[in-house]
Design a protein around this motif. Structure first.
Motif, PDB file in Angstrom:
ATOM      1  N   THR A 187      33.726  29.672  46.751  1.00  0.00           N
ATOM      2  CA  THR A 187      34.789  30.373  47.481  1.00  0.00           C
ATOM      3  C   THR A 187      34.225  31.455  48.388  1.00  0.00           C
ATOM      4  O   THR A 187      34.973  32.072  49.161  1.00  0.00           O
ATOM      5  N   GLY A 188      32.920  31.702  48.271  1.00  0.00           N
ATOM      6  CA  GLY A 188      32.309  32.767  49.052  1.00  0.00           C
ATOM      7  C   GLY A 188      32.494  34.135  48.433  1.00  0.00           C
ATOM      8  O   GLY A 188      32.088  35.148  49.019  1.00  0.00           O
ATOM      9  N   ARG A 189      33.076  34.183  47.230  1.00  0.00           N
ATOM     10  CA  ARG A 189      33.335  35.450  46.560  1.00  0.00           C
ATOM     11  C   ARG A 189      32.677  35.475  45.182  1.00  0.00           C
ATOM     12  O   ARG A 189      32.649  34.456  44.487  1.00  0.00           O
ATOM     13  N   ALA A 190      32.166  36.636  44.790  1.00  0.00           N
ATOM     14  CA  ALA A 190      31.553  36.781  43.467  1.00  0.00           C
ATOM     15  C   ALA A 190      32.600  36.809  42.367  1.00  0.00           C
ATOM     16  O   ALA A 190      32.340  36.395  41.230  1.00  0.00           O
ATOM     17  N   VAL A 191      33.792  37.278  42.690  1.00  0.00           N
ATOM     18  CA  VAL A 191      34.904  37.322  41.740  1.00  0.00           C
ATOM     19  C   VAL A 191      36.171  36.864  42.447  1.00  0.00           C
ATOM     20  O   VAL A 191      36.461  37.294  43.573  1.00  0.00           O
ATOM     21  N   ASP A 192      36.917  35.979  41.791  1.00  0.00           N
ATOM     22  CA  ASP A 192      38.217  35.537  42.288  1.00  0.00           C
ATOM     23  C   ASP A 192      39.291  35.944  41.289  1.00  0.00           C
ATOM     24  O   ASP A 192      39.011  36.136  40.093  1.00  0.00           O
ATOM     25  N   VAL A 193      40.512  36.053  41.757  1.00  0.00           N
ATOM     26  CA  VAL A 193      41.646  36.346  40.884  1.00  0.00           C
ATOM     27  C   VAL A 193      42.515  35.097  40.797  1.00  0.00           C
ATOM     28  O   VAL A 193      42.989  34.586  41.820  1.00  0.00           O
ATOM     29  N   VAL A 194      42.688  34.599  39.578  1.00  0.00           N
ATOM     30  CA  VAL A 194      43.487  33.401  39.340  1.00  0.00           C
ATOM     31  C   VAL A 194      44.881  33.815  38.869  1.00  0.00           C
ATOM     32  O   VAL A 194      45.025  34.597  37.928  1.00  0.00           O
ATOM     33  N   LYS A 195      45.897  33.296  39.528  1.00  0.00           N
ATOM     34  CA  LYS A 195      47.282  33.565  39.135  1.00  0.00           C
ATOM     35  C   LYS A 195      47.775  32.440  38.223  1.00  0.00           C
ATOM     36  O   LYS A 195      47.704  31.267  38.582  1.00  0.00           O
ATOM     37  N   LEU A 196      48.290  32.829  37.055  1.00  0.00           N
ATOM     38  CA  LEU A 196      48.714  31.852  36.054  1.00  0.00           C
ATOM     39  C   LEU A 196      50.226  31.648  36.088  1.00  0.00           C
ATOM     40  O   LEU A 196      50.964  32.423  36.698  1.00  0.00           O
ATOM     41  N   LEU A 206      33.600  31.826  39.922  1.00  0.00           N
ATOM     42  CA  LEU A 206      33.507  30.389  40.139  1.00  0.00           C
ATOM     43  C   LEU A 206      32.122  30.116  40.719  1.00  0.00           C
ATOM     44  O   LEU A 206      31.816  30.538  41.831  1.00  0.00           O
ATOM     45  N   SER A 207      31.297  29.430  39.950  1.00  0.00           N
ATOM     46  CA  SER A 207      29.904  29.228  40.341  1.00  0.00           C
ATOM     47  C   SER A 207      29.536  27.757  40.238  1.00  0.00           C
ATOM     48  O   SER A 207      29.941  27.073  39.300  1.00  0.00           O
ATOM     49  N   ASP A 208      28.771  27.280  41.198  1.00  0.00           N
ATOM     50  CA  ASP A 208      28.353  25.877  41.209  1.00  0.00           C
ATOM     51  C   ASP A 208      26.834  25.800  41.323  1.00  0.00           C
ATOM     52  O   ASP A 208      26.275  25.730  42.415  1.00  0.00           O
ATOM     53  N   VAL A 209      26.187  25.838  40.179  1.00  0.00           N
ATOM     54  CA  VAL A 209      24.738  25.689  40.093  1.00  0.00           C
ATOM     55  C   VAL A 209      24.446  24.695  38.979  1.00  0.00           C
ATOM     56  O   VAL A 209      24.830  24.913  37.832  1.00  0.00           O
ATOM     57  N   ALA A 210      23.800  23.580  39.311  1.00  0.00           N
ATOM     58  CA  ALA A 210      23.532  22.467  38.382  1.00  0.00           C
ATOM     59  C   ALA A 210      24.811  21.705  38.041  1.00  0.00           C
ATOM     60  O   ALA A 210      24.846  20.484  38.081  1.00  0.00           O
ATOM     61  N   THR A 305      21.753  31.845  36.366  1.00  0.00           N
ATOM     62  CA  THR A 305      21.610  32.257  37.772  1.00  0.00           C
ATOM     63  C   THR A 305      22.738  33.194  38.191  1.00  0.00           C
ATOM     64  O   THR A 305      22.519  34.138  38.955  1.00  0.00           O
ATOM     65  N   ALA A 306      23.951  32.947  37.666  1.00  0.00           N
ATOM     66  CA  ALA A 306      25.079  33.825  37.996  1.00  0.00           C
ATOM     67  C   ALA A 306      24.842  35.232  37.459  1.00  0.00           C
ATOM     68  O   ALA A 306      25.295  36.221  38.056  1.00  0.00           O
ATOM     69  N   SER A 307      24.136  35.337  36.333  1.00  0.00           N
ATOM     70  CA  SER A 307      23.841  36.649  35.746  1.00  0.00           C
ATOM     71  C   SER A 307      22.897  37.461  36.622  1.00  0.00           C
ATOM     72  O   SER A 307      22.765  38.678  36.459  1.00  0.00           O
ATOM     73  N   ARG A 308      22.229  36.785  37.537  1.00  0.00           N
ATOM     74  CA  ARG A 308      21.307  37.455  38.448  1.00  0.00           C
ATOM     75  C   ARG A 308      21.846  37.470  39.888  1.00  0.00           C
ATOM     76  O   ARG A 308      21.103  37.746  40.825  1.00  0.00           O
ATOM     77  N   THR A 309      23.128  37.170  40.029  1.00  0.00           N
ATOM     78  CA  THR A 309      23.769  37.185  41.342  1.00  0.00           C
ATOM     79  C   THR A 309      24.703  38.383  41.424  1.00  0.00           C
ATOM     80  O   THR A 309      25.675  38.486  40.662  1.00  0.00           O
ATOM     81  N   GLU A 310      24.445  39.283  42.319  1.00  0.00           N
ATOM     82  CA  GLU A 310      25.145  40.558  42.402  1.00  0.00           C
ATOM     83  C   GLU A 310      26.657  40.391  42.525  1.00  0.00           C
ATOM     84  O   GLU A 310      27.147  39.586  43.311  1.00  0.00           O
ATOM     85  N   GLY A 311      27.383  41.152  41.702  1.00  0.00           N
ATOM     86  CA  GLY A 311      28.831  41.214  41.794  1.00  0.00           C
ATOM     87  C   GLY A 311      29.587  40.247  40.909  1.00  0.00           C
ATOM     88  O   GLY A 311      30.786  40.420  40.689  1.00  0.00           O
TER      89      GLY A 311
END
Length: 372
Positions: A187-196, A206-210, A305-311
């Motif tokens: 999404t280009g964002r480190a954090v997204d807000v999901v509405k339930l 939301l991260s896509d690695v592997a 990898t997400a743990s080492r990605t700022e934000g």
């Protein structure tokens, strides 16, 4: 229904096990695999036990790997991962399995798909192209060139598997955007807000690695970060809420929310003083709407990898992660797992890596039934 034999090997890879099958032993079109593979694994099974096949009623043991020599210039083997639905017998080819990826090279060597002659025991490396994610995995393992076999015996141990074996190193090359094609943060964002649906909102990464993943803080869904998987499964309301979050996250990533294998959802938390000082982040993951007794390997790579990605939420939660460090230690219900990653100067993820063991459990024919 007539019963038919299918040449196969039953093999453990990491903390999963499943069937390994030559591509030429299956119909040319994967759409014709469903009845064969689901029957071989003992699905569909309304009792969720798979007593009539090789599965054992949990997602980490209801897997099939289909392998062949690769015609690609950048790979030695092509490998397709298949997750078999326990209750419905559906075949899900959307994502990869990191654990079973460790079995591909050793099995292919034993089957004569790879040629590594020479004297004695030594390490070899194989390029495995995963067709589910269109990514290459570099697998390094030990063989006996004279005997032509994978050397399974060794002193390396992994949490969740009794005993030790020879170490298998998996390096997932250029793993970002494995399924979405949109990079590590689709999404280009480190954090997204999901509405339930109940009107509430929750923060996710939301991260896509592997493989794609949805990460949520355990405290935000009202549970302790080290909750036992069995206790988690008893919380029907929470399980339904996590599935809704997963599906909403999938939509934001541009993925089909009804596909169960991807993205996976994981609750993350910061280690406390009572936890091992070497642990950087605690995770409780779900797979196919079941609490995972360890952690799916590709999801652990993603988390590392997400743990080492700022934000990102993982970076906010993780303890003691060095910005220039190469590894992150993840605590899961069965123990710990160290995952590594190599970042370029521009911040791009060049590779993600980890270590596993594997062992051949049985080889012969598996029998399946089909309607004719």
């Amino acid at each position: 229904m007539p019963t038919h034999p299918l040449p196969a090997t039953f093999m453990r890879g990491g903390t999963s096990n499943g069937l390994l099958i030559h591509r030429h032993d299956l119909p040319p079109n994967p759409s014709d695999w469903q009845m064969i593979l689901s029957s071989a694994m003992g699905s569909p099974d309304p009792y969720s036990r798979q007593l009539n096949g090789m599965g054992s009623g949990i997602s980490s043991t209801s897997k099939v790997c289909v392998v062949e020599k690769s015609a690609r210039a950048d790979a030695d083997l092509d490998y397709t991962f298949v997750q078999v639905g326990i209750r419905d017998g559906s075949l899900d080819l959307a994502g990869n399995c990191g654990n079973m990826s460790s079995a591909i090279g050793p099995w292919a060597f034993n089957e004569g798909l790879l040629e590594f002659g020479g004297e004695g025991r030594r390490e070899v490396s194989v390029r495995v192209f995963n067709t589910n994610t269109n990514k290459v995995i570099l697998a390094t393992f030990e063989v006996d060139g004279e005997k032509g076999v994978f050397e399974a015996e060794g002193e390396y141990g992994i949490d969740g598997v009794p005993g030790t074996g020879s170490r298998i190193t998996l390096e997932f090359l250029d793993p970002a955007g494995a399924k979405t094609g949109k990079g590590a943060l689709p999404t280009g964002r480190a954090v997204d807000v999901v509405k339930l649906n109940d009107g509430s909102s929750i923060e996710v990464t939301l991260s896509d690695v592997a493989n794609p993943g949805v990460f949520v803080r355990a405290e935000d869904v009202g549970v302790a970060g080290d909750v036992n998987p069995a206790a988690l499964e008893e919380k029907a309301g929470l399980m339904a809420r996590l599935e809704e979050i997963r599906q909403k996250g999938a939509e934001l990533m541009g993925l089909d929310p009804k596909t169960q294998t991807i993205p996976k959802i994981a609750m993350i938390s910061r280690p406390t003083e009572k936890d091992d000082e070497g642990v950087n982040v605690i995770v409780r993951a779900l797979s196919m709407q079941q609490p995972h007794k360890a952690v799916p390997l590709t999801l652990a790579l993603n988390l590392g990898t997400a743990s080492r990605t700022e934000g990102t939420l993982p970076a906010q939660v993780a303890r003691g992660v060095e910005k220039g460090g190469k590894s992150v230690t993840v605590a899961h219900p069965s123990g710990k797992l160290e995952v590594g990653g190599v970042f370029g100067e521009d911040g791009a993820i060049k590779s993600a890596l980890l270590h596993r063991t594997a062992r051949i459990l049985m080889k012969g024919d598996v029998y399946y039934s089909v309607k004719e």
